[in-house]
Scaffold this motif. Sequence first.
Motif, PDB file in Angstrom:
ATOM      1  N   ILE A 194       2.858  56.958 -22.092  1.00  0.00           N
ATOM      2  CA  ILE A 194       2.321  56.676 -20.761  1.00  0.00           C
ATOM      3  C   ILE A 194       2.363  55.172 -20.511  1.00  0.00           C
ATOM      4  O   ILE A 194       2.354  54.375 -21.458  1.00  0.00           O
ATOM      5  N   THR A 195       2.426  54.777 -19.258  1.00  0.00           N
ATOM      6  CA  THR A 195       2.552  53.359 -18.922  1.00  0.00           C
ATOM      7  C   THR A 195       1.391  52.547 -19.465  1.00  0.00           C
ATOM      8  O   THR A 195       1.568  51.516 -20.109  1.00  0.00           O
ATOM      9  N   GLY A 196       0.171  52.962 -19.187  1.00  0.00           N
ATOM     10  CA  GLY A 196      -1.028  52.271 -19.660  1.00  0.00           C
ATOM     11  C   GLY A 196      -2.194  53.226 -19.590  1.00  0.00           C
ATOM     12  O   GLY A 196      -2.053  54.376 -19.170  1.00  0.00           O
ATOM     13  N   LEU A 197      -3.360  52.750 -20.006  1.00  0.00           N
ATOM     14  CA  LEU A 197      -4.551  53.593 -19.971  1.00  0.00           C
ATOM     15  C   LEU A 197      -5.584  53.000 -19.026  1.00  0.00           C
ATOM     16  O   LEU A 197      -6.718  52.699 -19.402  1.00  0.00           O
ATOM     17  N   ALA A 198      -5.173  52.814 -17.776  1.00  0.00           N
ATOM     18  CA  ALA A 198      -6.107  52.399 -16.734  1.00  0.00           C
ATOM     19  C   ALA A 198      -7.059  53.553 -16.436  1.00  0.00           C
ATOM     20  O   ALA A 198      -6.766  54.718 -16.731  1.00  0.00           O
ATOM     21  N   ASN A 199      -8.184  53.239 -15.832  1.00  0.00           N
ATOM     22  CA  ASN A 199      -9.148  54.272 -15.461  1.00  0.00           C
ATOM     23  C   ASN A 199      -8.695  54.910 -14.150  1.00  0.00           C
ATOM     24  O   ASN A 199      -9.197  54.608 -13.072  1.00  0.00           O
TER      25      ASN A 199
END
Length: 436
Positions: A60-65
């Motif tokens: 996944i690209t990132g783990l933003a909320n």
Amino acid sequence: MRRPCDMSKLEKVLAFPRDTERSPLPSCMSTHCCASADYVREWQMPTPMPEYSPTVLHVITGLANAGAENFLLRLIKATSSLLGRQPVVRLRTVDDLDAAYGAAGVDVIALGLDRLAEAPAAITRLAHIIEECRPRMVFGWMYHGSLAASLAARQVASVSRPQVTWNIRHGLQVGAAQSLTRRLAIRALPFMAGPPDVLTFNSARAAEAHGRLGYRARVTQVIPNGVDVHNFKPDAAAASRLSALFRERAPYFAGQGPIIGHVARVDPLKDHATAIKVFRHIAEARPDARFMFIGAGTDRAEFCQRLLLAGIRERTAVLGERRDIQALMPGLDLLLLTSRSEAFPNVLAEAMSCGVACVSTDAGEAEAILGDVGMLAKLGDARNLGAHVLALLAEPSDQAAARREAARCRAVRLLSFDHAVDRFVQIVIGAGVRPA
């Protein structure tokens, strides 16, 4: 039998020192990336990480909320008993949810890809991770995660190459409102990475739209997002709590009328401009009406200035980003969604599960979600959206109660997260990937 990951090789790939002394940083990784990755390594990659070969490795690209990232965490937690542990590789240093993933026992591997120049090295590291961990399926999330998953899998020897699945979660309704890089990524993905083994979408409309752009796979399926109907549920005490919160945030408004909520981060695709027009129209017809904006950016000065210029600031509470939506949502009298592009608008399903009436633009799967328990208008049609809101607010109490109950029943019957879990498991096992 698949061999477990070799810890020494894996650490070379990720540039993580085994002892407390740091090794020199590779040129493709920033100091911030390694600091973030060390945190993940310490708290979310315990020593058991190399000792298992996962059924599914997520990229996944990132783990933003945000929606997809929270959905992935819920999905892993719900399927771990059947599919086993499912590590997550995040490309960028966005790590808002690292702690939440770690608390759930999910291993997170950070690649620190924040600049385009770092991409080749990051893809090579991802390929080595795949070779060492030997997952049966690599599940790419959204465009960049899917691209990375496919390019890395290509570098893996055919004997250990996993199946590749893309999960696309974008509606494609308003191309002009998207960034240039997003539009390029959408167009380039099927040609740069080739067809995956399995292609999944979170809405049928998105699947059709992407099909016209050349997205193809041996298997194409829809995994609707779904809502946790046990968490999002009616709450008789929520209305008084929300009214108290409104008085705290908008203390100079004396009206005690219905609270109409808009829940979305400030983004052109969410079209807050139309929402403000709708609220201004409602305020003229219902002087006692109260408005509430919830979502990242709604509490910023520039957004509040827009409300002031529209003449509705005094009667509007702005809450910004919240982690307790499930506690606030049942207190709304009505939810308004004005998005210009969606795939599966979660907020509608969440509101319905709480027994809240909804008015929405015809974005993504909004019509399929609402059925006959909500009302729709065309994209950007502030006049009709406002008319629908006023019509629902004017319903007799018994009719309004019946609508709320019907919304809850529809959410439980058709929109439950359990359906998404079942579909995900069917896709993984149906593709010939057997649990470890």
